[in-house]
Design a protein around this motif. Structure first.
Motif, PDB file in Angstrom:
ATOM      1  N   LEU A  58       0.822  -1.211   0.000  1.00 47.64           N
ATOM      2  CA  LEU A  58       0.000   0.000   0.000  1.00 47.64           C
ATOM      3  C   LEU A  58       0.856   1.263   0.000  1.00 47.64           C
ATOM      4  O   LEU A  58       1.900   1.322   0.650  1.00 47.64           O
ATOM      5  CB  LEU A  58      -0.911   0.009   1.229  1.00 47.64           C
ATOM      6  N   TYR A  59       0.368   2.274  -0.731  1.00 45.35           N
ATOM      7  CA  TYR A  59       1.018   3.584  -0.786  1.00 45.35           C
ATOM      8  C   TYR A  59      -0.027   4.664  -0.525  1.00 45.35           C
ATOM      9  O   TYR A  59      -1.218   4.474  -0.777  1.00 45.35           O
ATOM     10  CB  TYR A  59       1.639   3.833  -2.167  1.00 45.35           C
ATOM     11  N   ARG A  60       0.414   5.790  -0.009  1.00 45.00           N
ATOM     12  CA  ARG A  60      -0.452   6.965   0.128  1.00 45.00           C
ATOM     13  C   ARG A  60       0.233   8.151  -0.529  1.00 45.00           C
ATOM     14  O   ARG A  60       1.472   8.241  -0.541  1.00 45.00           O
ATOM     15  CB  ARG A  60      -0.749   7.290   1.605  1.00 45.00           C
ATOM     16  N   PHE A  61      -0.592   9.053  -1.072  1.00 40.39           N
ATOM     17  CA  PHE A  61      -0.014  10.201  -1.764  1.00 40.39           C
ATOM     18  C   PHE A  61       0.253  11.320  -0.768  1.00 40.39           C
ATOM     19  O   PHE A  61      -0.638  11.769  -0.052  1.00 40.39           O
ATOM     20  CB  PHE A  61      -0.966  10.697  -2.852  1.00 40.39           C
ATOM     21  N   ASP A  62       1.514  11.749  -0.714  1.00 39.35           N
ATOM     22  CA  ASP A  62       1.927  12.837   0.168  1.00 39.35           C
ATOM     23  C   ASP A  62       1.741  14.155  -0.583  1.00 39.35           C
ATOM     24  O   ASP A  62       2.462  14.450  -1.529  1.00 39.35           O
ATOM     25  CB  ASP A  62       3.390  12.654   0.575  1.00 39.35           C
ATOM     26  N   LYS A  63       0.754  14.934  -0.144  1.00 43.16           N
ATOM     27  CA  LYS A  63       0.450  16.187  -0.836  1.00 43.16           C
ATOM     28  C   LYS A  63       1.587  17.194  -0.702  1.00 43.16           C
ATOM     29  O   LYS A  63       1.867  17.946  -1.635  1.00 43.16           O
ATOM     30  CB  LYS A  63      -0.850  16.792  -0.286  1.00 43.16           C
ATOM     31  N   ASP A  64       2.213  17.227   0.469  1.00 43.39           N
ATOM     32  CA  ASP A  64       3.291  18.194   0.690  1.00 43.39           C
ATOM     33  C   ASP A  64       4.483  17.907  -0.218  1.00 43.39           C
ATOM     34  O   ASP A  64       5.068  18.825  -0.806  1.00 43.39           O
ATOM     35  CB  ASP A  64       3.732  18.177   2.156  1.00 43.39           C
ATOM     36  N   GLY A  65       4.839  16.645  -0.342  1.00 46.26           N
ATOM     37  CA  GLY A  65       5.983  16.290  -1.179  1.00 46.26           C
ATOM     38  C   GLY A  65       5.610  15.947  -2.599  1.00 46.26           C
ATOM     39  O   GLY A  65       6.491  15.691  -3.440  1.00 46.26           O
ATOM     40  N   SER A  66       4.305  15.911  -2.872  1.00 44.70           N
ATOM     41  CA  SER A  66       3.796  15.562  -4.212  1.00 44.70           C
ATOM     42  C   SER A  66       4.406  14.252  -4.716  1.00 44.70           C
ATOM     43  O   SER A  66       4.906  14.153  -5.846  1.00 44.70           O
ATOM     44  CB  SER A  66       4.088  16.688  -5.215  1.00 44.70           C
ATOM     45  N   SER A 129      -6.636   5.218  10.073  1.00 44.21           N
ATOM     46  CA  SER A 129      -5.528   4.364  10.512  1.00 44.21           C
ATOM     47  C   SER A 129      -4.597   5.062  11.494  1.00 44.21           C
ATOM     48  O   SER A 129      -3.929   4.407  12.296  1.00 44.21           O
ATOM     49  CB  SER A 129      -4.730   3.875   9.301  1.00 44.21           C
ATOM     50  N   ASP A 130      -4.542   6.398  11.477  1.00 43.65           N
ATOM     51  CA  ASP A 130      -3.670   7.144  12.391  1.00 43.65           C
ATOM     52  C   ASP A 130      -4.403   7.646  13.633  1.00 43.65           C
ATOM     53  O   ASP A 130      -3.876   8.460  14.394  1.00 43.65           O
ATOM     54  CB  ASP A 130      -3.030   8.333  11.668  1.00 43.65           C
ATOM     55  N   GLY A 131      -5.632   7.182  13.833  1.00 46.14           N
ATOM     56  CA  GLY A 131      -6.383   7.583  15.019  1.00 46.14           C
ATOM     57  C   GLY A 131      -7.250   8.805  14.826  1.00 46.14           C
ATOM     58  O   GLY A 131      -7.913   9.252  15.766  1.00 46.14           O
ATOM     59  N   GLU A 132      -7.244   9.384  13.625  1.00 48.39           N
ATOM     60  CA  GLU A 132      -8.113  10.515  13.303  1.00 48.39           C
ATOM     61  C   GLU A 132      -8.478  10.445  11.826  1.00 48.39           C
ATOM     62  O   GLU A 132      -7.720   9.906  11.011  1.00 48.39           O
ATOM     63  CB  GLU A 132      -7.419  11.840  13.623  1.00 48.39           C
ATOM     64  N   LEU A 133      -9.650  10.970  11.498  1.00 41.90           N
ATOM     65  CA  LEU A 133     -10.105  10.918  10.113  1.00 41.90           C
ATOM     66  C   LEU A 133      -9.277  11.853   9.239  1.00 41.90           C
ATOM     67  O   LEU A 133      -9.101  13.024   9.562  1.00 41.90           O
ATOM     68  CB  LEU A 133     -11.583  11.295  10.023  1.00 41.90           C
ATOM     69  N   LYS A 134      -8.782  11.297   8.130  1.00 37.35           N
ATOM     70  CA  LYS A 134      -7.999  12.082   7.177  1.00 37.35           C
ATOM     71  C   LYS A 134      -8.420  11.732   5.762  1.00 37.35           C
ATOM     72  O   LYS A 134      -8.702  10.568   5.465  1.00 37.35           O
ATOM     73  CB  LYS A 134      -6.495  11.778   7.330  1.00 37.35           C
ATOM     74  N   ASP A 135      -8.466  12.729   4.904  1.00 36.08           N
ATOM     75  CA  ASP A 135      -8.712  12.470   3.489  1.00 36.08           C
ATOM     76  C   ASP A 135      -7.416  11.954   2.874  1.00 36.08           C
ATOM     77  O   ASP A 135      -6.396  12.649   2.874  1.00 36.08           O
ATOM     78  CB  ASP A 135      -9.157  13.752   2.776  1.00 36.08           C
ATOM     79  N   GLU A 136      -7.457  10.735   2.360  1.00 35.16           N
ATOM     80  CA  GLU A 136      -6.262  10.117   1.803  1.00 35.16           C
ATOM     81  C   GLU A 136      -6.510   9.638   0.375  1.00 35.16           C
ATOM     82  O   GLU A 136      -7.628   9.245   0.023  1.00 35.16           O
ATOM     83  CB  GLU A 136      -5.816   8.914   2.653  1.00 35.16           C
ATOM     84  N   LEU A 137      -5.450   9.668  -0.420  1.00 33.68           N
ATOM     85  CA  LEU A 137      -5.450   9.060  -1.745  1.00 33.68           C
ATOM     86  C   LEU A 137      -4.529   7.852  -1.651  1.00 33.68           C
ATOM     87  O   LEU A 137      -3.332   7.986  -1.426  1.00 33.68           O
ATOM     88  CB  LEU A 137      -4.955  10.037  -2.807  1.00 33.68           C
TER      89      LEU A 137
END
Length: 221
Positions: A58-66, A129-137
């Motif tokens: 699994l991968y997630r897109f890091d918006k800060d680092g694009s 997964s990190d204990g709080e709701l986050k919008d993830e790609l």
């Protein structure tokens, strides 16, 4: 002669040592100083059934680092709750069992093949997964095209099923509201019909009282 006399002593010592070794190998069990008790490990998945279970990365897109960042390699599951029927996607790392992804699959969610890689697919989610709701790609990669297609198909089936449930619930709620309004309208009409009857009864009672007074006021012959 000295050497001859020493030989039996050596043999005797060998016998004693071998005897000691035999005594040590009796199989007697020594109780441990510290007794370890079994601890039940809970994963939070005890009330859920796995309807899909596949190895993946699994991968997630890091918006800060694009850029895409790896979340971990392990097993991705679709888990259906035994009571509520809700289905969530959960993935844990294979060695540490750390959660990489944890979110409900709801209506309106979609998954699509990653451009240029038929073994990978991407989707958006409100992840916990990190204990709080986050919008993830997220992007997930499988070892085979077949596994990727199986994952995408199950994902779409769950999302469509949730959409149908919501539509059915909305239709049921609407029907219930209309039925309630109809009952209230009937009750209002019945009350309106009762009022003239009350007025007629009251008028007849007044008329009877007036006639009685008239009869009493007329002198007898």
């Amino acid at each position: 002669m000295a050497s001859i006399s020493n030989e039996p002593e050596r043999e005797h010592r060998d016998e004693e040592e071998s005897g000691a070794n035999e005594d040590e190998d009796t199989g007697a069990q020594v109780a441990p100083i510290i007794k370890l008790e079994e601890v039940a490990v809970t994963t939070g998945e005890e009330n859920e059934d796995a309807i899909l279970d596949l190895k993946s990365k699994l991968y997630r897109f890091d918006k800060d680092g694009s850029q895409w960042k790896e979340r971990g390699a392990g097993t991705v599951k679709f888990l259906k709750h035994k009571e509520s029927g809700k289905i969530r996607l959960v993935m844990r790392q294979s060695k540490t069992l750390k959660i990489c992804a944890n979110h409900l699959v709801t209506s309106g969610m979609s998954v699509q093949e990653h451009a240029g890689n038929d073994k990978s697919c991407v989707w958006h989610a409100r992840d916990f997964s990190d204990g709080e709701l986050k919008d993830e790609l997220f992007c997930i990669r499988f070892a085979s095209v077949e596994n990727c297609k199986a994952f995408m198909q199950k994902f779409k089936e769950v999302a469509e099923s949730e959409e149908e449930k919501e539509e059915s619930k909305e239709a049921s709620d609407t029907a219930g509201l209309l039925e309630k309004l109809t009952v209230e309208e009937k009750s209002t009409e019945e009350k309106k019909e009762e009022k003239p009857v009350e007025k007629v009864a009251s008028a007849e009672a007044e008329k009877a009282v007036e006639e009685k007074k008239t009869e009493e006021s007329v002198p007898s012959a």
